[in-house]
Scaffold this motif. Structure first.
Motif, PDB file in Angstrom:
ATOM      1  N   MET A 109       7.337  10.245   3.388  1.00 31.08           N
ATOM      2  CA  MET A 109       6.038   9.832   2.861  1.00 31.08           C
ATOM      3  C   MET A 109       5.579  10.852   1.826  1.00 31.08           C
ATOM      4  O   MET A 109       5.349  12.023   2.159  1.00 31.08           O
ATOM      5  CB  MET A 109       5.013   9.737   3.997  1.00 31.08           C
ATOM      6  CG  MET A 109       5.465   8.845   5.142  1.00 31.08           C
ATOM      7  SD  MET A 109       4.182   8.577   6.381  1.00 31.08           S
ATOM      8  CE  MET A 109       3.965  10.227   6.997  1.00 31.08           C
ATOM      9  N   ASN A 110       5.483  10.423   0.590  1.00 31.47           N
ATOM     10  CA  ASN A 110       5.052  11.280  -0.512  1.00 31.47           C
ATOM     11  C   ASN A 110       3.715  10.813  -1.061  1.00 31.47           C
ATOM     12  O   ASN A 110       3.280   9.685  -0.788  1.00 31.47           O
ATOM     13  CB  ASN A 110       6.101  11.270  -1.620  1.00 31.47           C
ATOM     14  CG  ASN A 110       7.456  11.795  -1.170  1.00 31.47           C
ATOM     15  OD1 ASN A 110       7.538  12.669  -0.291  1.00 31.47           O
ATOM     16  ND2 ASN A 110       8.513  11.275  -1.763  1.00 31.47           N
ATOM     17  N   LEU A 122       0.719  11.424  -0.345  1.00 26.11           N
ATOM     18  CA  LEU A 122      -0.122  10.902   0.733  1.00 26.11           C
ATOM     19  C   LEU A 122      -1.585  10.866   0.342  1.00 26.11           C
ATOM     20  O   LEU A 122      -2.076  11.736  -0.411  1.00 26.11           O
ATOM     21  CB  LEU A 122       0.079  11.737   1.993  1.00 26.11           C
ATOM     22  CG  LEU A 122       1.382  11.419   2.749  1.00 26.11           C
ATOM     23  CD1 LEU A 122       1.741  12.540   3.709  1.00 26.11           C
ATOM     24  CD2 LEU A 122       1.259  10.100   3.483  1.00 26.11           C
ATOM     25  N   LYS A 123      -2.267   9.858   0.854  1.00 23.10           N
ATOM     26  CA  LYS A 123      -3.687   9.642   0.570  1.00 23.10           C
ATOM     27  C   LYS A 123      -4.466   9.672   1.885  1.00 23.10           C
ATOM     28  O   LYS A 123      -3.894   9.389   2.941  1.00 23.10           O
ATOM     29  CB  LYS A 123      -3.873   8.274  -0.088  1.00 23.10           C
ATOM     30  CG  LYS A 123      -3.048   8.061  -1.343  1.00 23.10           C
ATOM     31  CD  LYS A 123      -3.216   6.634  -1.851  1.00 23.10           C
ATOM     32  CE  LYS A 123      -2.382   6.377  -3.091  1.00 23.10           C
ATOM     33  NZ  LYS A 123      -2.532   4.978  -3.579  1.00 23.10           N
ATOM     34  N   PRO A 124      -5.730   9.976   1.825  1.00 20.67           N
ATOM     35  CA  PRO A 124      -6.537   9.963   3.061  1.00 20.67           C
ATOM     36  C   PRO A 124      -6.454   8.625   3.799  1.00 20.67           C
ATOM     37  O   PRO A 124      -6.483   8.602   5.034  1.00 20.67           O
ATOM     38  CB  PRO A 124      -7.948  10.240   2.546  1.00 20.67           C
ATOM     39  CG  PRO A 124      -7.743  11.070   1.330  1.00 20.67           C
ATOM     40  CD  PRO A 124      -6.509  10.509   0.690  1.00 20.67           C
ATOM     41  N   GLU A 125      -6.310   7.543   3.071  1.00 20.58           N
ATOM     42  CA  GLU A 125      -6.226   6.227   3.721  1.00 20.58           C
ATOM     43  C   GLU A 125      -4.906   6.002   4.439  1.00 20.58           C
ATOM     44  O   GLU A 125      -4.741   4.998   5.123  1.00 20.58           O
ATOM     45  CB  GLU A 125      -6.469   5.095   2.710  1.00 20.58           C
ATOM     46  CG  GLU A 125      -5.640   5.179   1.441  1.00 20.58           C
ATOM     47  CD  GLU A 125      -6.395   5.838   0.301  1.00 20.58           C
ATOM     48  OE1 GLU A 125      -7.070   6.889   0.520  1.00 20.58           O
ATOM     49  OE2 GLU A 125      -6.297   5.316  -0.833  1.00 20.58           O
ATOM     50  N   ASP A 126      -3.967   6.924   4.306  1.00 26.00           N
ATOM     51  CA  ASP A 126      -2.726   6.855   5.082  1.00 26.00           C
ATOM     52  C   ASP A 126      -2.906   7.440   6.485  1.00 26.00           C
ATOM     53  O   ASP A 126      -1.993   7.347   7.315  1.00 26.00           O
ATOM     54  CB  ASP A 126      -1.605   7.621   4.374  1.00 26.00           C
ATOM     55  CG  ASP A 126      -1.189   6.975   3.058  1.00 26.00           C
ATOM     56  OD1 ASP A 126      -0.984   7.725   2.087  1.00 26.00           O
ATOM     57  OD2 ASP A 126      -1.083   5.741   3.012  1.00 26.00           O
ATOM     58  N   THR A 127      -4.055   8.026   6.742  1.00 19.82           N
ATOM     59  CA  THR A 127      -4.328   8.606   8.057  1.00 19.82           C
ATOM     60  C   THR A 127      -4.290   7.533   9.134  1.00 19.82           C
ATOM     61  O   THR A 127      -4.978   6.512   9.029  1.00 19.82           O
ATOM     62  CB  THR A 127      -5.701   9.298   8.063  1.00 19.82           C
ATOM     63  OG1 THR A 127      -5.670  10.405   7.166  1.00 19.82           O
ATOM     64  CG2 THR A 127      -6.060   9.781   9.459  1.00 19.82           C
ATOM     65  N   ARG A 141       5.789   5.106  -2.761  1.00 14.52           N
ATOM     66  CA  ARG A 141       5.414   6.417  -2.207  1.00 14.52           C
ATOM     67  C   ARG A 141       6.221   6.757  -0.964  1.00 14.52           C
ATOM     68  O   ARG A 141       6.499   7.922  -0.695  1.00 14.52           O
ATOM     69  CB  ARG A 141       3.926   6.443  -1.866  1.00 14.52           C
ATOM     70  CG  ARG A 141       3.017   6.235  -3.055  1.00 14.52           C
ATOM     71  CD  ARG A 141       1.554   6.476  -2.677  1.00 14.52           C
ATOM     72  NE  ARG A 141       1.074   5.556  -1.656  1.00 14.52           N
ATOM     73  CZ  ARG A 141       0.567   5.934  -0.481  1.00 14.52           C
ATOM     74  NH1 ARG A 141       0.493   7.224  -0.176  1.00 14.52           N
ATOM     75  NH2 ARG A 141       0.139   5.029   0.379  1.00 14.52           N
ATOM     76  N   PHE A 142       6.574   5.733  -0.175  1.00 16.82           N
ATOM     77  CA  PHE A 142       7.294   5.935   1.068  1.00 16.82           C
ATOM     78  C   PHE A 142       8.732   5.457   0.899  1.00 16.82           C
ATOM     79  O   PHE A 142       8.988   4.465   0.212  1.00 16.82           O
ATOM     80  CB  PHE A 142       6.653   5.153   2.207  1.00 16.82           C
ATOM     81  CG  PHE A 142       5.308   5.661   2.663  1.00 16.82           C
ATOM     82  CD1 PHE A 142       4.605   6.631   1.947  1.00 16.82           C
ATOM     83  CD2 PHE A 142       4.740   5.167   3.821  1.00 16.82           C
ATOM     84  CE1 PHE A 142       3.373   7.095   2.371  1.00 16.82           C
ATOM     85  CE2 PHE A 142       3.505   5.607   4.270  1.00 16.82           C
ATOM     86  CZ  PHE A 142       2.817   6.572   3.531  1.00 16.82           C
ATOM     87  N   THR A 143       9.654   6.142   1.565  1.00 16.41           N
ATOM     88  CA  THR A 143      11.057   5.744   1.563  1.00 16.41           C
ATOM     89  C   THR A 143      11.577   5.731   2.997  1.00 16.41           C
ATOM     90  O   THR A 143      11.488   6.729   3.702  1.00 16.41           O
ATOM     91  CB  THR A 143      11.903   6.706   0.721  1.00 16.41           C
ATOM     92  OG1 THR A 143      11.392   6.745  -0.618  1.00 16.41           O
ATOM     93  CG2 THR A 143      13.355   6.231   0.675  1.00 16.41           C
ATOM     94  N   PHE A 144      12.129   4.604   3.367  1.00 17.00           N
ATOM     95  CA  PHE A 144      12.641   4.400   4.722  1.00 17.00           C
ATOM     96  C   PHE A 144      14.164   4.495   4.659  1.00 17.00           C
ATOM     97  O   PHE A 144      14.799   3.832   3.845  1.00 17.00           O
ATOM     98  CB  PHE A 144      12.221   3.022   5.206  1.00 17.00           C
ATOM     99  CG  PHE A 144      12.245   2.811   6.690  1.00 17.00           C
ATOM    100  CD1 PHE A 144      11.785   1.626   7.232  1.00 17.00           C
ATOM    101  CD2 PHE A 144      12.734   3.780   7.559  1.00 17.00           C
ATOM    102  CE1 PHE A 144      11.784   1.412   8.599  1.00 17.00           C
ATOM    103  CE2 PHE A 144      12.741   3.583   8.926  1.00 17.00           C
ATOM    104  CZ  PHE A 144      12.264   2.384   9.457  1.00 17.00           C
ATOM    105  N   SER A 198       0.805  -1.222   0.000  1.00 19.85           N
ATOM    106  CA  SER A 198       0.000   0.000   0.000  1.00 19.85           C
ATOM    107  C   SER A 198       0.837   1.272   0.000  1.00 19.85           C
ATOM    108  O   SER A 198       0.323   2.342  -0.335  1.00 19.85           O
ATOM    109  CB  SER A 198      -0.941   0.008   1.210  1.00 19.85           C
ATOM    110  OG  SER A 198      -0.193  -0.086   2.405  1.00 19.85           O
ATOM    111  N   VAL A 199       2.107   1.162   0.370  1.00 19.49           N
ATOM    112  CA  VAL A 199       2.949   2.365   0.438  1.00 19.49           C
ATOM    113  C   VAL A 199       4.143   2.295  -0.493  1.00 19.49           C
ATOM    114  O   VAL A 199       4.880   3.279  -0.636  1.00 19.49           O
ATOM    115  CB  VAL A 199       3.453   2.614   1.884  1.00 19.49           C
ATOM    116  CG1 VAL A 199       2.293   2.647   2.861  1.00 19.49           C
ATOM    117  CG2 VAL A 199       4.491   1.585   2.310  1.00 19.49           C
TER     118      VAL A 199
END
Length: 120
Positions: free
Chosen positions: A81-82, A84-89, A65-68, A61-62
């Motif tokens: 976190m780039n 971002l979507k409402p479901e990332d809340t 979009r996300f980089t750790f 799901s990430v």
């Protein structure tokens, strides 16, 4: 002790950078992970990074979009976190474990959580 920071309110499509600082132990000895929990939902895996930072693993799901990343000289990890979507809340938690895993049950050390809210 793990201290997470960087959460906040952002519009959909925006970015946030979470940080987690480890104190009292050497972060380079641990795989670090991020998990999140949305209201009414179970805690879910987001990403993990190996002790050296050479390996990362992301939830589908990430992914992309996300980089750790991690800076072992500062005992700190970051989750960029780039898009971002409402479901990332959710409340985002950093955690530490001795093995490279996505299983929350294997993480013995947890931070206090930081709230991320993405508005549509």
């Amino acid at each position: 002790q793990l201290q997470a920071s960087g959460g906040g309110l952002v519009q959909a499509g925006g970015s946030l950078r979470l940080s987690c600082a480890a104190s009292g132990r050497t972060a380079s000895s641990y795989t670090m992970g991020w998990f999140r929990q949305a209201p009414g939902k179970e805690r879910e895996f987001v990403a993990a990074i190996s002790r050296s930072g050479g390996s990362t693993y992301y939830a589908d799901s990430v992914k992309a979009r996300f980089t750790f990343s991690r800076d072992n000289t500062k005992n700190t990890v970051h989750l960029q976190m780039n898009s971002l979507k409402p479901e990332d809340t959710a409340v985002y938690y950093c955690a530490a474990t001795r093995i490279f895993t996505a299983a929350a049950s294997e993480y013995g050390y947890w931070g206090q959580g930081t709230q991320v809210t993405v508005s549509s």
